[in-house]
Design a protein around this motif. Structure first.
Motif, PDB file in Angstrom:
ATOM      1  N   LEU A 129      -4.720  21.273 -34.707  1.00 54.27           N
ATOM      2  CA  LEU A 129      -3.274  21.106 -34.703  1.00 54.27           C
ATOM      3  C   LEU A 129      -2.951  19.836 -35.468  1.00 54.27           C
ATOM      4  N   SER A 130      -2.602  19.972 -36.708  1.00 53.57           N
ATOM      5  CA  SER A 130      -2.241  18.855 -37.595  1.00 53.57           C
ATOM      6  C   SER A 130      -3.093  17.610 -37.363  1.00 53.57           C
ATOM      7  N   GLY A 131      -4.385  17.750 -37.523  1.00 56.90           N
ATOM      8  CA  GLY A 131      -5.272  16.596 -37.426  1.00 56.90           C
ATOM      9  C   GLY A 131      -5.853  16.374 -36.048  1.00 56.90           C
ATOM     10  N   PHE A 132      -5.465  17.147 -35.067  1.00 59.65           N
ATOM     11  CA  PHE A 132      -5.991  17.001 -33.721  1.00 59.65           C
ATOM     12  C   PHE A 132      -7.061  18.048 -33.482  1.00 59.65           C
ATOM     13  N   ALA A 133      -8.155  17.627 -32.947  1.00 59.37           N
ATOM     14  CA  ALA A 133      -9.167  18.591 -32.530  1.00 59.37           C
ATOM     15  C   ALA A 133      -8.846  18.968 -31.091  1.00 59.37           C
ATOM     16  N   ILE A 134      -8.738  20.239 -30.807  1.00 61.27           N
ATOM     17  CA  ILE A 134      -8.405  20.696 -29.461  1.00 61.27           C
ATOM     18  C   ILE A 134      -9.679  21.217 -28.812  1.00 61.27           C
ATOM     19  N   LEU A 135     -10.045  20.599 -27.734  1.00 65.08           N
ATOM     20  CA  LEU A 135     -11.195  21.031 -26.957  1.00 65.08           C
ATOM     21  C   LEU A 135     -10.734  21.230 -25.528  1.00 65.08           C
ATOM     22  N   ALA A 136     -11.085  22.327 -24.929  1.00 71.32           N
ATOM     23  CA  ALA A 136     -10.693  22.577 -23.551  1.00 71.32           C
ATOM     24  C   ALA A 136     -11.927  22.888 -22.724  1.00 71.32           C
ATOM     25  N   ASP A 137     -12.010  22.270 -21.575  1.00 69.44           N
ATOM     26  CA  ASP A 137     -13.110  22.485 -20.646  1.00 69.44           C
ATOM     27  C   ASP A 137     -12.753  23.688 -19.780  1.00 69.44           C
ATOM     28  N   THR A 138     -13.666  24.548 -19.564  1.00 68.98           N
ATOM     29  CA  THR A 138     -13.412  25.711 -18.714  1.00 68.98           C
ATOM     30  C   THR A 138     -13.971  25.464 -17.319  1.00 68.98           C
ATOM     31  N   GLY A 139     -14.046  24.172 -16.929  1.00 69.80           N
ATOM     32  CA  GLY A 139     -14.566  23.800 -15.615  1.00 69.80           C
ATOM     33  C   GLY A 139     -13.627  24.231 -14.500  1.00 69.80           C
ATOM     34  N   PRO A 140     -13.850  23.726 -13.298  1.00 70.22           N
ATOM     35  CA  PRO A 140     -13.084  24.188 -12.137  1.00 70.22           C
ATOM     36  C   PRO A 140     -11.608  23.781 -12.172  1.00 70.22           C
ATOM     37  N   TYR A 141     -11.238  22.761 -12.957  1.00 65.24           N
ATOM     38  CA  TYR A 141      -9.845  22.307 -12.997  1.00 65.24           C
ATOM     39  C   TYR A 141      -9.323  22.249 -14.437  1.00 65.24           C
ATOM     40  N   HIS A 161      -6.573  23.173 -15.712  1.00 61.25           N
ATOM     41  CA  HIS A 161      -5.160  22.796 -15.842  1.00 61.25           C
ATOM     42  C   HIS A 161      -5.011  21.271 -15.906  1.00 61.25           C
ATOM     43  N   ASP A 162      -5.885  20.512 -15.222  1.00 58.92           N
ATOM     44  CA  ASP A 162      -5.833  19.052 -15.299  1.00 58.92           C
ATOM     45  C   ASP A 162      -6.183  18.578 -16.700  1.00 58.92           C
ATOM     46  N   LEU A 163      -7.173  19.194 -17.300  1.00 59.98           N
ATOM     47  CA  LEU A 163      -7.572  18.822 -18.650  1.00 59.98           C
ATOM     48  C   LEU A 163      -6.468  19.168 -19.644  1.00 59.98           C
ATOM     49  N   ARG A 164      -5.866  20.325 -19.473  1.00 59.46           N
ATOM     50  CA  ARG A 164      -4.767  20.697 -20.367  1.00 59.46           C
ATOM     51  C   ARG A 164      -3.592  19.721 -20.212  1.00 59.46           C
ATOM     52  N   ARG A 165      -3.277  19.363 -18.992  1.00 62.77           N
ATOM     53  CA  ARG A 165      -2.185  18.418 -18.758  1.00 62.77           C
ATOM     54  C   ARG A 165      -2.496  17.083 -19.427  1.00 62.77           C
ATOM     55  N   ILE A 194      -0.404  15.326 -22.541  1.00 60.23           N
ATOM     56  CA  ILE A 194       0.123  13.965 -22.430  1.00 60.23           C
ATOM     57  C   ILE A 194      -0.362  13.142 -23.617  1.00 60.23           C
ATOM     58  N   GLU A 195      -1.661  13.211 -23.904  1.00 58.15           N
ATOM     59  CA  GLU A 195      -2.224  12.479 -25.049  1.00 58.15           C
ATOM     60  C   GLU A 195      -1.599  12.950 -26.358  1.00 58.15           C
ATOM     61  N   LEU A 196      -1.428  14.247 -26.493  1.00 59.55           N
ATOM     62  CA  LEU A 196      -0.820  14.802 -27.698  1.00 59.55           C
ATOM     63  C   LEU A 196       0.603  14.274 -27.861  1.00 59.55           C
TER      64      LEU A 196
END
Length: 175
Positions: free
Chosen positions: A5-17, A19-23, A27-29
């Motif tokens: 996303l325009s210079g941002f690397a998006i990594l998402a953890d599929t761990g138990p939480y 939604h916390d990582l996405r939040r 916020i960082e984005l």
């Protein structure tokens, strides 16, 4: 998941939480996008030459400490950039924050601009006003105060001085 996303690397953890990582990611984005917007804004690139340095030296009632010199050097560096400055100057009571603010004000005033020194309380605005008068008026700078407790006639007079460019520094309470 991975994406760009325009210079941002998006990594998402599929761990138990996840939604916390996405939040946290959003916020960082949001913070990064806000920072980019602010850097894209234009500001004033103030000039700091020997004339301004001499004006600063004239107002100092004492020799600044090393910390005050460092703070002013960093602030002056920021003020030389044509982008809005975002800086917090913090220190203990009596550590010299006000004199550093006055020195930074001289940079703007000597470049032909007016300065507003905003305070969160009327008492602090008054303290800044009296300090500025004691330190800056002797060097030929005109200082005014604009607070809610002034009588309406006096407020109009102060606003007139500000609008006409007769006041170089305004000490005021934040709205």
């Amino acid at each position: 998941m991975r994406g760009e996303l325009s210079g941002f690397a998006i990594l998402a953890d599929t761990g138990p939480y996840p939604h916390d990582l996405r939040r946290a990611f959003f916020i960082e984005l949001g913070l990064e996008l806000k920072k980019r917007q602010q850097k894209a804004q234009t500001g004033i690139g103030f000039h700091l030459d020997s004339r301004v340095r001499e004006a600063i030296k004239r107002i100092l009632p004492f020799h600044p400490t090393g910390a005050q010199k460092r703070a002013l050097k960093e602030i002056a560096g920021d003020m030389a950039q044509p982008v809005p400055m975002r800086r917090l100057l913090q220190g203990d009571v009596g550590s010299g924050k006000t004199i550093v603010a006055f020195e930074a004000a001289i940079i703007a005033i000597e470049d032909g601009y007016q300065v507003a020194l905003m305070a969160p309380t009327e008492i602090l605005a008054q303290q800044h006003y009296f300090s500025a008068r004691r330190i800056l008026e002797n060097a030929g700078y005109r200082i005014v105060m604009l607070t809610g407790s002034l009588e309406e006639d006096r407020k109009r007079e102060v606003r007139r001085h500000i609008a006409q460019g007769n006041a170089q520094l305004v000490s005021a309470r934040t709205p």
